[in-house]
Design a protein around this motif. Structure first.
Motif, PDB file in Angstrom:
ATOM      1  N   TYR A 125       0.683  -1.397   0.144  1.00  0.00           N
ATOM      2  CA  TYR A 125       0.095  -0.008  -0.011  1.00  0.00           C
ATOM      3  C   TYR A 125       0.771   1.177  -0.029  1.00  0.00           C
ATOM      4  CZ  TYR A 125      -4.157  -2.679   1.477  1.00  0.00           C
ATOM      5  OH  TYR A 125      -5.007  -3.639   1.685  1.00  0.00           O
ATOM      6  N   GLY A 169      -6.080   8.004   2.933  1.00  0.00           N
ATOM      7  CA  GLY A 169      -6.164   6.683   3.265  1.00  0.00           C
ATOM      8  C   GLY A 169      -5.080   5.850   2.598  1.00  0.00           C
ATOM      9  N   LEU A 170      -5.344   4.491   2.895  1.00  0.00           N
ATOM     10  CA  LEU A 170      -4.404   3.402   2.248  1.00  0.00           C
ATOM     11  C   LEU A 170      -4.948   3.163   1.077  1.00  0.00           C
ATOM     12  CD1 LEU A 170      -3.512   3.256   5.414  1.00  0.00           C
ATOM     13  CD2 LEU A 170      -2.929   1.048   4.963  1.00  0.00           C
ATOM     14  N   LEU A 223      -4.115   0.405  -2.227  1.00  0.00           N
ATOM     15  CA  LEU A 223      -3.482  -0.906  -2.633  1.00  0.00           C
ATOM     16  C   LEU A 223      -2.820  -0.743  -3.784  1.00  0.00           C
ATOM     17  CD1 LEU A 223      -3.122  -3.904  -1.966  1.00  0.00           C
ATOM     18  CD2 LEU A 223      -5.315  -4.260  -3.039  1.00  0.00           C
ATOM     19  N   ILE A 246      -7.996 -12.607   3.124  1.00  0.00           N
ATOM     20  CA  ILE A 246      -7.379 -12.037   2.289  1.00  0.00           C
ATOM     21  C   ILE A 246      -7.276 -10.460   2.578  1.00  0.00           C
ATOM     22  CG2 ILE A 246      -7.771 -13.747   0.506  1.00  0.00           C
ATOM     23  CD1 ILE A 246      -9.777 -11.872  -0.814  1.00  0.00           C
ATOM     24  N   GLN A 247      -7.814 -10.090   3.750  1.00  0.00           N
ATOM     25  CA  GLN A 247      -7.527  -8.819   3.983  1.00  0.00           C
ATOM     26  C   GLN A 247      -6.326  -8.577   4.736  1.00  0.00           C
ATOM     27  OE1 GLN A 247     -10.904  -9.877   3.947  1.00  0.00           O
ATOM     28  NE2 GLN A 247     -10.892  -8.780   1.862  1.00  0.00           N
ATOM     29  N   TYR A 289     -18.226  -6.488   5.081  1.00  0.00           N
ATOM     30  CA  TYR A 289     -16.943  -6.805   6.088  1.00  0.00           C
ATOM     31  C   TYR A 289     -16.327  -5.443   6.402  1.00  0.00           C
ATOM     32  CZ  TYR A 289     -12.628  -8.790   8.078  1.00  0.00           C
ATOM     33  OH  TYR A 289     -11.647  -9.515   9.041  1.00  0.00           O
ATOM     34  N   TYR A 296      -8.615  -0.069  12.143  1.00  0.00           N
ATOM     35  CA  TYR A 296      -6.936  -0.479  12.348  1.00  0.00           C
ATOM     36  C   TYR A 296      -6.803   0.944  13.366  1.00  0.00           C
ATOM     37  CZ  TYR A 296      -6.806  -3.522   8.424  1.00  0.00           C
ATOM     38  OH  TYR A 296      -6.845  -4.378   7.570  1.00  0.00           O
ATOM     39  N   ARG A 303     -14.976  -3.873   2.957  1.00  0.00           N
ATOM     40  CA  ARG A 303     -14.574  -4.617   1.796  1.00  0.00           C
ATOM     41  C   ARG A 303     -15.963  -4.761   1.044  1.00  0.00           C
ATOM     42  NH1 ARG A 303     -13.759 -10.805   2.816  1.00  0.00           N
ATOM     43  NH2 ARG A 303     -15.867 -10.688   3.148  1.00  0.00           N
ATOM     44  N   TYR A 352     -12.603  -8.231  -3.126  1.00  0.00           N
ATOM     45  CA  TYR A 352     -11.788  -8.667  -1.993  1.00  0.00           C
ATOM     46  C   TYR A 352     -11.018  -7.413  -1.467  1.00  0.00           C
ATOM     47  CZ  TYR A 352      -8.031  -8.544  -5.120  1.00  0.00           C
ATOM     48  OH  TYR A 352      -7.084  -8.116  -6.159  1.00  0.00           O
ATOM     49  N   LYS A 353     -10.929  -6.316  -2.264  1.00  0.00           N
ATOM     50  CA  LYS A 353     -10.143  -5.190  -1.838  1.00  0.00           C
ATOM     51  C   LYS A 353     -10.991  -4.398  -0.651  1.00  0.00           C
ATOM     52  CE  LYS A 353      -9.452  -4.426  -6.315  1.00  0.00           C
ATOM     53  NZ  LYS A 353      -9.103  -3.845  -7.525  1.00  0.00           N
ATOM     54  N   LEU A 354     -10.071  -3.835  -0.027  1.00  0.00           N
ATOM     55  CA  LEU A 354     -10.632  -3.009   1.057  1.00  0.00           C
ATOM     56  C   LEU A 354     -10.475  -1.681   0.518  1.00  0.00           C
ATOM     57  CD1 LEU A 354      -8.648  -4.189   4.527  1.00  0.00           C
ATOM     58  CD2 LEU A 354     -11.106  -4.543   3.782  1.00  0.00           C
ATOM     59  N   PHE A 392     -10.076   2.084   2.246  1.00  0.00           N
ATOM     60  CA  PHE A 392      -9.715   2.919   3.691  1.00  0.00           C
ATOM     61  C   PHE A 392     -10.279   4.160   3.859  1.00  0.00           C
ATOM     62  CE2 PHE A 392      -6.791  -0.182   5.700  1.00  0.00           C
ATOM     63  CZ  PHE A 392      -6.588  -1.014   4.468  1.00  0.00           C
TER      64      PHE A 392
END
Lengths: 113, 112
Positions: A35, A42-43, A45, A99-100, B32, B36, B93, B98-100, B102
């Motif tokens: 990331y 934010g982050l 990917l 997978i997170q 989901y 953090y 998610r 599958y990707k988050l 943020f």
């Protein structure tokens, strides 16, 4: 405890250089992530790998590539560094069933001059 | 596209009080969610997660509440301590990805 280790905390490179960021995890996790973190964004990917030699593009893969030759190591490569790639880079890992990202490294702050 | 956001960028809390950190999301298909914590100079640390089939989940001194009707997520920290000072992120998610995604984070400062 799981440890994700990024090889450098701070790195300064020049525009046009090829830059390698290294990440190693010690818990035999299948999944590894790269990331970047920028203020207010934010982050985001860059790339994700779910197995050795397997990779998938994230949201912002342009200008980056990755390498996963061994399960414990995931490398991020800036093919020709540019100033807009100045950022904090975070590596993460997780076991196969989740997978997170669960465990993050402490980051590499990369400056491109 | 979907967005995940936190209501306030900063939160100042008296030591010993409870903290509530809020997060709004826009993707109704998200299934989901994760909170953090990121301390200064460190990478994010997983705190707690919740699936969309739940409304509430409790951990050690933390509770996550999910309101799917208004697409709102909150993290409650009981008896806030100086060690709780950090940036807190929510992530979601999407149901078919599958990707988050943020949020940008809320900086929590604990006053002695």
């Amino acid at each position: 405890d799981v440890k994700v280790t990024q090889s450098s905390r701070y790195l300064v490179k020049r525009t046009g250089e090829k830059v390698f960021l290294e990440c190693v995890q010690d818990m035999d996790h299948e999944n590894m992530f790269w990331y970047r973190q920028d203020p207010g964004l934010g982050l985001r990917l860059i790339y994700f790998s779910y197995d050795v030699k397997m990779k998938e593009k994230g949201d912002i893969p342009e200008g980056y590539s990755v390498s996963r030759e061994k399960k414990e190591r995931f490398s991020l490569i800036l093919e020709s560094a540019s100033t807009n790639q100045t950022s904090m880079y975070l590596c993460a890992s997780s076991p196969g069933q989740g997978i997170q990202p669960q465990h993050f490294g402490d980051g590499t702050r990369l400056s491109i001059l | 596209g979907e967005s995940v956001g936190l209501h306030l960028p900063t939160l100042s809390v008296q030591e010993g009080d409870n903290s509530i950190i809020n997060c709004a999301y826009s993707n109704s298909a998200s299934d989901y969610f994760i909170w953090y914590k990121q301390e200064s100079g460190k990478g994010p640390q997983f705190i707690i997660d919740i699936r969309s089939n739940m409304d509430k989940r409790q951990g050690q001194r933390v509770t996550v509440l999910l309101n799917k009707t208004v697409k709102h997520l909150s993290l409650q920290i009981a008896a806030t301590q100086p060690g709780d000072s950090a940036v807190y992120f929510c992530a979601e998610r999407g149901g078919n990805d599958y990707k988050l995604s943020f949020g940008a984070g809320t900086t929590v400062t604990v006053r002695a």
